[in-house]
Design a protein around this motif. Structure first.
Motif, PDB file in Angstrom:
ATOM      1  N   GLY A   1     -12.564  39.103  63.726  1.00 54.99           N
ATOM      2  CA  GLY A   1     -13.518  38.976  64.820  1.00 54.99           C
ATOM      3  C   GLY A   1     -12.886  39.010  66.190  1.00 54.99           C
ATOM      4  O   GLY A   1     -13.368  38.350  67.107  1.00 54.99           O
ATOM      5  N   SER A   2     -11.781  39.732  66.326  1.00 56.85           N
ATOM      6  CA  SER A   2     -11.111  39.873  67.623  1.00 56.85           C
ATOM      7  C   SER A   2     -10.758  38.511  68.220  1.00 56.85           C
ATOM      8  O   SER A   2     -10.938  38.267  69.414  1.00 56.85           O
ATOM      9  CB  SER A   2     -11.982  40.676  68.602  1.00 56.85           C
ATOM     10  OG  SER A   2     -12.254  41.962  68.081  1.00 56.85           O
ATOM     11  N   GLY A   3     -10.295  37.608  67.354  1.00 57.26           N
ATOM     12  CA  GLY A   3      -9.847  36.307  67.813  1.00 57.26           C
ATOM     13  C   GLY A   3     -10.871  35.196  67.705  1.00 57.26           C
ATOM     14  O   GLY A   3     -10.577  34.052  68.062  1.00 57.26           O
ATOM     15  N   THR A   4     -12.058  35.512  67.219  1.00 58.32           N
ATOM     16  CA  THR A   4     -13.134  34.519  67.128  1.00 58.32           C
ATOM     17  C   THR A   4     -13.629  34.389  65.695  1.00 58.32           C
ATOM     18  O   THR A   4     -13.808  35.377  64.997  1.00 58.32           O
ATOM     19  CB  THR A   4     -14.319  34.914  68.031  1.00 58.32           C
ATOM     20  OG1 THR A   4     -13.883  34.952  69.386  1.00 58.32           O
ATOM     21  CG2 THR A   4     -15.455  33.910  67.911  1.00 58.32           C
ATOM     22  N   LEU A   5     -13.849  33.153  65.273  1.00 57.55           N
ATOM     23  CA  LEU A   5     -14.508  32.870  63.999  1.00 57.55           C
ATOM     24  C   LEU A   5     -15.827  32.195  64.316  1.00 57.55           C
ATOM     25  O   LEU A   5     -15.849  31.099  64.855  1.00 57.55           O
ATOM     26  CB  LEU A   5     -13.638  31.950  63.132  1.00 57.55           C
ATOM     27  CG  LEU A   5     -14.295  31.408  61.859  1.00 57.55           C
ATOM     28  CD1 LEU A   5     -14.644  32.535  60.900  1.00 57.55           C
ATOM     29  CD2 LEU A   5     -13.389  30.377  61.182  1.00 57.55           C
ATOM     30  N   ASN A   6     -16.924  32.863  63.989  1.00 60.54           N
ATOM     31  CA  ASN A   6     -18.241  32.307  64.313  1.00 60.54           C
ATOM     32  C   ASN A   6     -18.737  31.304  63.279  1.00 60.54           C
ATOM     33  O   ASN A   6     -19.380  30.313  63.634  1.00 60.54           O
ATOM     34  CB  ASN A   6     -19.275  33.423  64.436  1.00 60.54           C
ATOM     35  CG  ASN A   6     -18.932  34.435  65.502  1.00 60.54           C
ATOM     36  OD1 ASN A   6     -18.311  35.457  65.190  1.00 60.54           O
ATOM     37  ND2 ASN A   6     -19.308  34.168  66.739  1.00 60.54           N
TER      38      ASN A   6
END
Length: 263
Positions: free
Chosen positions: A95-100
């Protein structure tokens, strides 16, 4: 006069979509975890499919990609804090550095009546369910977004709500997860991250010892108003709902999906 300043524009079915979001599901090599991973991917999320059995995770991941979704497998023992951090980092890379979305689903059982339950059995279940949820949630703090799309969804059980016979370790672990869920919901609300828990009842390997015992199966079904076990894919949509914008104003809640067992 209302002081509500939000948009009143209806969003329609799109509020249930997960496009552009990344999810990590533990214990996703089979059962409810696998169904949740597949449902997330069908809703548009990129999913890191984790399980202590990497081959099982790989099979679920392959099913997702064959259906046109985005997924990668990852071997994860949730009792290992370093392994949990590595899994969260791998999910964030999707996620391009993000975990939702983090789903703490991994679990084990070690049934025994309490007089015969040794400390090893008790600790094994607590370590997997409770400490596993701690390790993954703690590791996720640095990569969960603060834009209102951050979600932690824990998995508890009717055993944690009402108690159970022959699995005091499991009941204790699942009750502790309820407390963890409510406490984290209060703490993480300031970062616009919601934390909820699902208490499912489904026909999986975790319930095989009950379903394969004629006497226990009959007693369990008698306590289910709908009179049947759910399939894992009947449970999964609840997780999609809690992960979606449709549940943006829901936090700290325990949602039984159990045919009415806990009313």
């Amino acid at each position: 006069m209302s002081d509500y300043s939000g948009s009143s524009e209806p969003k329609g079915i799109s509020v249930f979509g997960l496009s552009g979001r990344t999810a990590l599901v533990t214990g996703a090599g089979s059962g409810v975890g696998a169904a949740v991973a597949e449902a997330f991917a069908a809703a548009g999320a990129a999913v890191l499919v984790t399980d202590i059995n990497k081959d099982a995770a790989a099979q679920v991941s392959q099913r997702i990609t064959a259906a046109g979704g985005t997924a990668e497998p990852f071997a994860l023992d949730v009792c290992d804090a370093d392994n949990a951090r590595d899994a969260v980092a791998a999910a964030a890379q999707l996620g391009s550095g993000t975990l939702n979305i983090l789903v703490n689903n991994a679990g084990v059982i070690a049934p025994a009546m309490f007089p015969k339950m040794d400390e090893a059995k008790f600790r094994r279940v607590l370590d997997t369910h409770l400490m596993g949820s701690y390790h993954c949630s703690h590791a996720a703090l640095d990569v969960l977004p603060e834009d209102g799309t951050g979600r932690i969804i824990n998995v508890t059980s009717a055993a944690g709500l009402t108690g159970t016979i022959g699995q005091a370790n499991y009941g204790a672990a699942k009750a502790a997860i309820i407390g963890l869920t409510k406490s984290l919901a209060r703490e993480l609300a300031r970062q616009s991250v919601t934390v909820n828990a699902v208490a499912p009842l489904a026909a999986t390997a975790m319930t095989e010892n009950i379903r394969s015992n004629e006497k226990l199966a009959a007693k369990t079904l008698a306590r289910i108003p709908l009179g049947r076990w759910a399939y894992p894919d009947e449970i999964a949509p609840t997780f999609v709902f809690l992960a979606s914008d449709a549940a943006a104003y829901i936090t700290g809640q325990i949602l039984p999906v159990d045919g009415g067992t806990v009313i």
